[in-house]
Write an enzyme that holds these catalytic residues in place. Sequence first.
Site, PDB file in Angstrom:
ATOM      1  N   LYS A   1      10.009 -22.025  17.026  1.00  0.00           N
ATOM      2  CA  LYS A   1       9.359 -21.168  17.725  1.00  0.00           C
ATOM      3  C   LYS A   1       8.059 -21.772  18.394  1.00  0.00           C
ATOM      4  O   LYS A   1       7.007 -21.018  17.946  1.00  0.00           O
ATOM      5  CB  LYS A   1       9.334 -19.551  17.268  1.00  0.00           C
ATOM      6  CG  LYS A   1       9.160 -18.613  18.031  1.00  0.00           C
ATOM      7  CD  LYS A   1      10.071 -18.225  19.478  1.00  0.00           C
ATOM      8  CE  LYS A   1       9.630 -17.038  20.081  1.00  0.00           C
ATOM      9  NZ  LYS A   1      10.245 -17.224  21.334  1.00  0.00           N
TER      10      LYS A   1
ATOM     11  N   ASP B   1      15.045 -18.120  19.629  1.00  0.00           N
ATOM     12  CA  ASP B   1      16.000 -17.120  20.399  1.00  0.00           C
ATOM     13  C   ASP B   1      17.054 -17.652  21.302  1.00  0.00           C
ATOM     14  O   ASP B   1      18.124 -17.299  21.389  1.00  0.00           O
ATOM     15  CB  ASP B   1      14.938 -16.256  21.136  1.00  0.00           C
ATOM     16  CG  ASP B   1      13.956 -17.129  21.869  1.00  0.00           C
ATOM     17  OD1 ASP B   1      13.759 -18.451  21.598  1.00  0.00           O
ATOM     18  OD2 ASP B   1      13.200 -16.687  22.746  1.00  0.00           O
TER      19      ASP B   1
ATOM     20  N   ASP C   1      17.802 -18.517   7.517  1.00  0.00           N
ATOM     21  CA  ASP C   1      18.402 -17.217   7.094  1.00  0.00           C
ATOM     22  C   ASP C   1      19.186 -16.426   8.118  1.00  0.00           C
ATOM     23  O   ASP C   1      20.401 -16.256   7.657  1.00  0.00           O
ATOM     24  CB  ASP C   1      17.324 -16.438   6.266  1.00  0.00           C
ATOM     25  CG  ASP C   1      17.779 -15.175   5.493  1.00  0.00           C
ATOM     26  OD1 ASP C   1      19.261 -15.151   5.191  1.00  0.00           O
ATOM     27  OD2 ASP C   1      17.051 -14.482   5.051  1.00  0.00           O
TER      28      ASP C   1
ATOM     29  N   ASP D   1      23.582 -16.765   8.865  1.00  0.00           N
ATOM     30  CA  ASP D   1      24.466 -15.606   8.781  1.00  0.00           C
ATOM     31  C   ASP D   1      25.440 -15.470  10.099  1.00  0.00           C
ATOM     32  O   ASP D   1      26.764 -14.918  10.230  1.00  0.00           O
ATOM     33  CB  ASP D   1      23.678 -14.384   8.668  1.00  0.00           C
ATOM     34  CG  ASP D   1      23.534 -14.208   6.937  1.00  0.00           C
ATOM     35  OD1 ASP D   1      23.827 -15.043   6.189  1.00  0.00           O
ATOM     36  OD2 ASP D   1      23.491 -12.975   6.637  1.00  0.00           O
TER      37      ASP D   1
ATOM     38  N   TYR E   1       9.039 -16.250   3.459  1.00  0.00           N
ATOM     39  CA  TYR E   1       9.440 -15.774   2.331  1.00  0.00           C
ATOM     40  C   TYR E   1       8.640 -15.713   1.283  1.00  0.00           C
ATOM     41  O   TYR E   1       8.857 -15.274  -0.077  1.00  0.00           O
ATOM     42  CB  TYR E   1      10.764 -16.038   1.997  1.00  0.00           C
ATOM     43  CG  TYR E   1      11.754 -15.429   3.114  1.00  0.00           C
ATOM     44  CD1 TYR E   1      11.424 -14.754   4.047  1.00  0.00           C
ATOM     45  CD2 TYR E   1      13.211 -15.572   3.051  1.00  0.00           C
ATOM     46  CE1 TYR E   1      12.337 -14.427   5.049  1.00  0.00           C
ATOM     47  CE2 TYR E   1      13.964 -15.360   3.924  1.00  0.00           C
ATOM     48  CZ  TYR E   1      13.740 -14.769   5.091  1.00  0.00           C
ATOM     49  OH  TYR E   1      14.619 -14.165   6.036  1.00  0.00           O
TER      50      TYR E   1
END
Length: 358
Positions: free
Chosen positions: A191, A224, A248, A252, A142
């Site tokens: 990851k 994942d 992020d 959620d 970001y």
Amino acid sequence: MDYKIAVIEGDGIGPEITASAIAVINAVASKYNHNFTYDYVPAGGNSIDRYGVPLTEDALQRCKASDSVLLAAVGGPKWDALPGHLRPERALLGVRKELGLFANIRPAKLNPVLKSACPLKEEVASRGFDMIIVRELTGGMYYGERGRRTGEGGEEAYDTECYSVAEVERITRVACDIAMKRSKHLISVDKANVLESSRLWRETVHRVATTEYPEIAVSDMLVDNAAMQLIRNPAQFDVVVTSNMFGDILSDEASQITGSIGLLPSASLGANTCGMYEPIHGSAPDIAGKDFANPIATILSVAMMFRLSFGLEKEAAEIEAAVDAVLQKGYRTRDILDNGTEPLGCKAMTERVIEQLN
Ligand code: NAD
């Protein structure tokens, strides 16, 4: 004690849920003889309308001059077509960066009385869960280099994920400090099977935990798999540490399985006590101005502010207990409605919480 709070009402349901939070703060203030002053700071879409930018220098300085920042939510369809640097959400990135708020703390807990609002299978929901996601907030993709260019196949766009050792070290310490007060089990999500930045992340998390927090058991999970495990068996998570973008998305997902995004608070912290506290949801333009919004996420954000920025543990715990009591009594806003219950509006729900505080 005297406390000055910068208040960003923002857009959409922002003013409604801010009014709820302030009413709760005032109720606690009069009970415990604290003195809170509020500086209402424009930011987001309303700042664009008035000043042409999502965050003015004056607004930023006023946030910096406060003991803490309470933010409702910014944004909405009215400003969606603006270029990236002028979008309302830019205000959040600006405050986070300028206040050095590198750690986002997001608790996600399934309150047993809201089991029926949880979208997971009954057998999974009835095990309950109570986790804290610690998300790195001022680094990664970001904030990385981005742009457009012409490649062999024509126009391309790129965003860059970049983490320094120092950035990973400090977020690991925040997560480990939280884990020390809980189960002493930390899951680091990355990851690392694909990304070099994740391999550095993993090495650093383990080094910090092993050398500085030997009592903590650290395990790794690929992002994942984490997304899948959150719906398969959320009870396995206690404290999770992860990067800006993975955090992020996962937070959620975690919020949705608690029943509603309208329930979850968050804290953004830096090196000093001035933090920014906000519900994790957005400005919900679809329900703005209708008195439908659930104020609980914002009210619980106030509890986090009291505990983490002001050291007011008793007051924080009392707010949390008041919210629990209201839910236990069966009061519900529309987003967490049980069959056959009459929904309360934002104002009425806030009044029920304040009654519990008195
Ligand atoms: P959203 O979180 O605003 O809404 C998603 C859904 O959840 C909507 O159906 C909404 O009605 C519902 N919802 C959200 N908060 C609720 C509450 N307190 N009570 C009851 N229902 C609630 O997400 P979105 O629709 O994707 O985004 C709307 C705007 O908010 C966009 O402009 C987005 O950029 C912005 N946004 C801002 C923030 C922030 O300020 N921190 C965060 C996320 C999104």
